[in-house]
Structures are given as structure tokens and as C-alpha cells.
Design a protein around this motif. Structure first.
Motif, PDB file in Angstrom:
ATOM      1  N   UNK A 305       0.842  -1.093  -0.057  1.00  0.00           N
ATOM      2  CA  UNK A 305      -0.060  -0.016  -0.018  1.00  0.00           C
ATOM      3  C   UNK A 305       0.980   1.332   0.087  1.00  0.00           C
ATOM      4  N   UNK A 306       2.156   1.435   0.589  1.00  0.00           N
ATOM      5  CA  UNK A 306       2.844   2.219   0.843  1.00  0.00           C
ATOM      6  C   UNK A 306       3.843   2.571  -0.131  1.00  0.00           C
ATOM      7  N   UNK A 307       4.189   1.701  -0.936  1.00  0.00           N
ATOM      8  CA  UNK A 307       5.418   1.547  -2.088  1.00  0.00           C
ATOM      9  C   UNK A 307       4.986   1.000  -3.272  1.00  0.00           C
ATOM     10  N   UNK A 308       4.398  -0.082  -3.338  1.00  0.00           N
ATOM     11  CA  UNK A 308       4.371  -0.934  -4.593  1.00  0.00           C
ATOM     12  C   UNK A 308       3.331  -0.266  -5.668  1.00  0.00           C
ATOM     13  N   UNK A 309       2.125  -0.314  -4.713  1.00  0.00           N
ATOM     14  CA  UNK A 309       1.176   0.414  -5.820  1.00  0.00           C
ATOM     15  C   UNK A 309       1.136   1.663  -6.327  1.00  0.00           C
ATOM     16  N   UNK A 310       1.568   2.606  -5.183  1.00  0.00           N
ATOM     17  CA  UNK A 310       1.823   4.119  -5.608  1.00  0.00           C
ATOM     18  C   UNK A 310       2.824   4.039  -6.759  1.00  0.00           C
ATOM     19  N   UNK A 311       3.976   3.389  -6.708  1.00  0.00           N
ATOM     20  CA  UNK A 311       5.051   3.482  -7.852  1.00  0.00           C
ATOM     21  C   UNK A 311       4.451   3.102  -9.210  1.00  0.00           C
ATOM     22  N   UNK A 312       3.676   1.858  -8.830  1.00  0.00           N
ATOM     23  CA  UNK A 312       2.989   1.391 -10.119  1.00  0.00           C
ATOM     24  C   UNK A 312       2.063   2.534 -10.725  1.00  0.00           C
ATOM     25  N   UNK A 313       1.300   3.307  -9.957  1.00  0.00           N
ATOM     26  CA  UNK A 313       0.630   4.183 -10.342  1.00  0.00           C
ATOM     27  C   UNK A 313       1.117   5.406 -10.994  1.00  0.00           C
TER      28      UNK A 313
END
Length: 474
Positions: A305-313
Motif C-alpha cells: 500500500x505504501x510503496x508498490x501500488x503508488x510506484x506502479x500508479x
């Protein structure tokens, strides 16, 4: 007696007498489930806000005078070429980091099917049917609009996804007091939706599959599965240390699945599904501390939630709109119309329509504490596709292609539109939701468990013993 009277007893409240009996749709569930859902959604709220922020930064950067630097960063290739892992940063985010997100999806799916509501047919039939309706109708709408264009018809799966993190971020922003039962329905719906999305990716977006690396992946996966199930008995390890052994095996499985031509996020789901949820006596029993699934979720959810998904977005949402003319041109394209109509109209039509159909064909009924407009609000939140929609868009169209860019504009537009309409509708119902929230917080006996949950459990126990029918009548 006024319903606002602080001395009102939960059993005297008309909604309490109506709620959570038998096969009600939008059931409240157990108190333990309510606490679990609340904890998950609190974590997803933070992730959702970071997700929105990362996407906004990407959009602004991609349309600024410094746009070239954004696309150069996204397309920068790193990795080990002999292992076919020299990938762009954007691809690493989609194939690598997003596998962490889908690993958690696998954990949640396993928990729901083994220990959650989805293990019982009468509890699972409504959210599963609603999720199927929320996939089929948007896909049909997109396919109908793009039927005559073979170049864009392959994007039919883009509007089928639901982004739970973005959805709960919207709830946090608007300050909605959405009741536990509606939040539980949204979360369960999103879990089933994720299962359908990953199935679509595995079946329809895996091309030129190479058998040899796929067969090789079975070896570390089998070892991973064996150790995950038996690690205490054979190694005497504590659960928090198990990931030090299982993580390298998981990375090998991911790499071989990627090499086989199957999208690597599928490996994430399978690895999550392999982790045990219910501890057996052989693995330590109830006194052995937190189970492996709980430990993994605790460790990896903040990372996702804090890194993987925001970076993908960040790497996926950036699209050069091309000014006002480019935006108007993109919004009128069949790809855009199909995605926007699918997410904003198809999702609520499919979810509400499928739920209504279940209530007509079975004994399930809408909880009298709610109205169909409440379900429409939740279904509109499910129309926020974003993360998985962006992933499917990247799989559907060539990078940098016109349909691919139009799809990104459409996903952003549809998600914002669905969020806005859902916000207006749910805010209008907030007074009603506060009443339900107040009722669910009454703890007259001060035992730490709200009275409505204790009475629901007692009523269900009595119904199972044949003392009282599930509808509350003797």
C-alpha cells in the motif's frame, strides 16, 4: 422513545429487529469480522491516498515542460539480461512490484474461502454474483462500443476491475460513515473482483507461453508450498522468520513464471494462496502465536500500500494528454467511451442488477435497514477501476500507442467521475449511516463487544439449534 435517546436499547431499535437475519443481503457479520475489515480498510485508506497522490504527480509531470524526463525515467531499463530480466522501470513496477499487491490478494482470497464468508454458499452467493455482474456488464458495454474496431476491441477487460484502495480513500476524503455491512460488502466484492481479474489476465493476456520455464517453476513452487504448510514441524521456525526462507523461493517462482510468458502477477496470487490460513495442531495449534498468513499480511501490506501500488500508479498513470484538443479527442474516442461507460454505468448496473436477481431467485433479501440506493452508492465506488484497469490497459495495447494513451485518459476520467457521483450519493445518506453507526456502538454490558453483535450471534446459534428460525420468528 426517540431513536436519538442515548438510553435506547439496541433491541428496541426497529432497524436492529430487522437486521442480520437469515439470508439478508448486506449482512453486518461478526464483530471479529468487523474489526478485521476496519483494520484492512484503515491501511488501504493510507495506500489509496498515496496512490492518488502518485497518479497526480505523474499526470502533472507528463504534461509539463519536463515531460521528456518523466518518460525517460519510466523507460529506463535495468536488470540482468541473461535471465531476460532487463526491463524498464515501468515494466518492473507492473510485473514486479504489483506482484506484491497480488500476493496480498492471494492471501485475502485464501482467507475468505477458507475462514471467511465465502466458505459458506448462503453468505457468498450474493457478493460472488454481484462481482460477476460487475465484470460481465462493463465488458459487454465496452465490447459493444468497440465491436467494429479490432484494434481496440481487445481492451474489453479494462473496465471490469475495482480498486479497493482508491475507493476507501474516497470514503476517507468525503468523511462517509458507511456502515460495517456496506464496507464488508464492498471489500468482499473487491476480493472476488480481483479473483476474476487475475483469471482474465491469466487466460486472455498470456501469449506465447513457454512450457519449459513453467515446468521449472513448479519445483520451487512445490518446495514453497511444502515449507509454508510444514515449516514448524520440520524446522522449528517461528512464523516471523519463515519469510526469510520462503521469500527467495517466491522470487524464483516469479522469475520463471515471467520467463514463461504468463503475467508475473499470477505468480503473486498463487504464492499467496499457498500460505496456510488456519493453523493445524501439527503446526503449533491455537497457542502457537499468529499464523503465517497473518504474519505475511502484517509485513507485506504496508510495503504494497505504501510503496508498490503508488510506484506502479506513478509509472502507469502518466500520459501526455496533448492539451485541450488532445483531451477532447481522447474523450470522444471509442476506447474512452467504452471504458467510461463500462466503469461508471456498467459496474453499478451489473452489481445492483445481479444482486436484485439473486433476491428474486433465492431466499436472500435486502437488509431492511438499507435501501437499494445504498447498494447503488457502493456499486459506484466499485466503478473506480484505476490500478488493475491500468494494468490490463498496458496488457491490452502496445506501450505509447494511441489506444493505450486513450485508455489511460479514460480510466482516470471514469475513476474520478465514479468517485464524484458516489461521494454525492453517499454523503446524502450520511445521516442514516450515523444512526446505524451509533446503534452498532452501544455496549450496555460494557464487555467490549457491541450488543448488536452479541445478539446477532445468539440468534444465529439459536437458529442453528432449531429453537428459532433464521428470520427471528419461533
Amino acid at each position: 422513545m426517540s431513536s436519538h435517546d442515548p438510553t435506547v436499547r439496541p433491541e428496541d431499535h426497529p432497524d436492529h429487529r430487522a437486521q442480520n437475519h437469515g439470508n439478508d443481503t448486506l449482512r453486518r457479520g461478526s464483530y471479529r469480522e468487523a474489526l478485521r475489515v476496519g483494520e484492512i480498510l484503515r491501511k488501504e485508506t493510507v495506500g489509496g491516498l498515496l496512490l492518488v497522490a502518485a497518479a497526480l504527480v505523474a499526470i502533472v509531470w507528463a504534461n509539463s515542460p519536463f515531460a521528456d524526463s518523466y518518460f525517460a525515467l519510466r523507460d529506463l531499463e535495468v536488470g540482468y539480461e541473461p535471465w531476460h530480466l532487463r526491463l524498464s522501470l515501468g515494466t518492473w513496477a507492473a510485473d514486479g512490484l504489483l506482484a506484491i499487491f497480488f500476493f496480498l490478494v492471494g492471501l485475502e482470497l485464501k482467507r475468505e474461502f477458507v475462514a471467511g464468508d465465502l466458505r459458506e454458499f448462503r453468505k457468498s452467493v450474493v457478493p460472488i454474483t454481484a462481482a460477476v455482474g460487475g465484470v460481465v456488464v462493463p465488458a459487454a458495454i465496452y465490447a459493444a462500443i468497440n465491436l467494429s474496431d479490432p484494434e481496440t476491441s481487445g481492451g474489453w477487460a479494462i473496465p471490469t476491475a475495482t480498486d479497493i484502495a482508491f475507493a476507501v480513500a474516497v470514503l476517507a476524503i468525503i468523511g462517509s460513515h458507511l456502515p460495517t455491512s456496506l464496507r464488508l460488502f464492498l471489500l468482499t466484492l473487491a476480493v472476488v473482483d480481483d479473483l476474476l481479474a487475475i483469471t482474465i489476465i491469466a487466460v486472455f493476456y498470456s501469449e506465447d507461453v513457454s512450457v519449459q520455464p513453467l515446468l521449472l517453476a513448479l519445483i520451487p513452487f512445490a518446495l514453497y508450498l511444502f515449507l509454508a504448510q510444514r515449516y514448524r514441524r520440520f524446522f522449528g521456525l517461528r512464523a516471523p522468520a519463515a519469510w526469510l526462507i520462503l521469500l527467495p523461493l517466491g522470487v524464483v517462482v516469479w522469475a520463471l513464471v515471467h520467463e514463461a510468458g504468463i503475467h508475473a502477477t499470477v505468480a503473486g496470487v498463487l504464492l499467496g494462496f499457498a500460505v496456510p490460513v488456519i493453523r493445524s495442531q501439527a503446526s503449533g495449534g491455537p497457542s502457537a502465536g499468529p499464523g503465517l498468513a497473518e504474519v505475511f499480511e502484517h509485513r507485506f501490506r504496508p510495503l504494497s500500500a505504501g510503496f508498490a501500488v503508488p510506484v506502479f500508479a506513478f509509472f502507469s498513470a502518466g500520459v501526455a494528454v496533448g492539451g485541450w484538443d488532445g483531451l477532447t479527442s481522447a474523450l470522444s474516442a471509442p476506447v474512452t467511451l467504452g471504458i467510461v461507460a463500462g466503469l461508471v454505468l456498467g459496474k453499478p448496473i451489473g452489481i445492483v442488477g445481479a444482486t436484485w436477481l439473486v433476491t428474486k431467485l433465492t431466499r436472500a433479501r435486502l437488509d431492511p435497514a438499507f435501501q437499494w440506493i445504498d447498494l447503488v452508492g457502493v456499486a459506484l465506488l466499485a466503478g473506480i477501476g484505476f490500478t488493475v484497469s491500468l494494468l490490463i490497459a498496458e496488457l491490452s495495447f502496445d506501450p505509447g500507442s494511441l489506444p493505450g494513451d486513450q485508455a489511460k485518459v479514460a480510466i482516470l476520467t471514469a475513476s474520478l467521475l465514479a468517485a464524484t457521483v458516489a461521494s454525492v450519493l453517499l454523503r446524502a445518506r450520511n445521516k442514516r449511516y450515523r444512526e446505524i453507526e451509533r446503534l452498532e456502538s452501544v455496549d450496555a454490558d460494557h464487555d467490549g463487544i457491541p450488543d448488536v453483535y452479541e445478539e446477532d450471534e445468539a440468534r444465529q446459534d439459536a437458529a442453528r439449534e432449531g429453537e428459532v428460525r433464521p428470520d427471528g420468528r419461533r
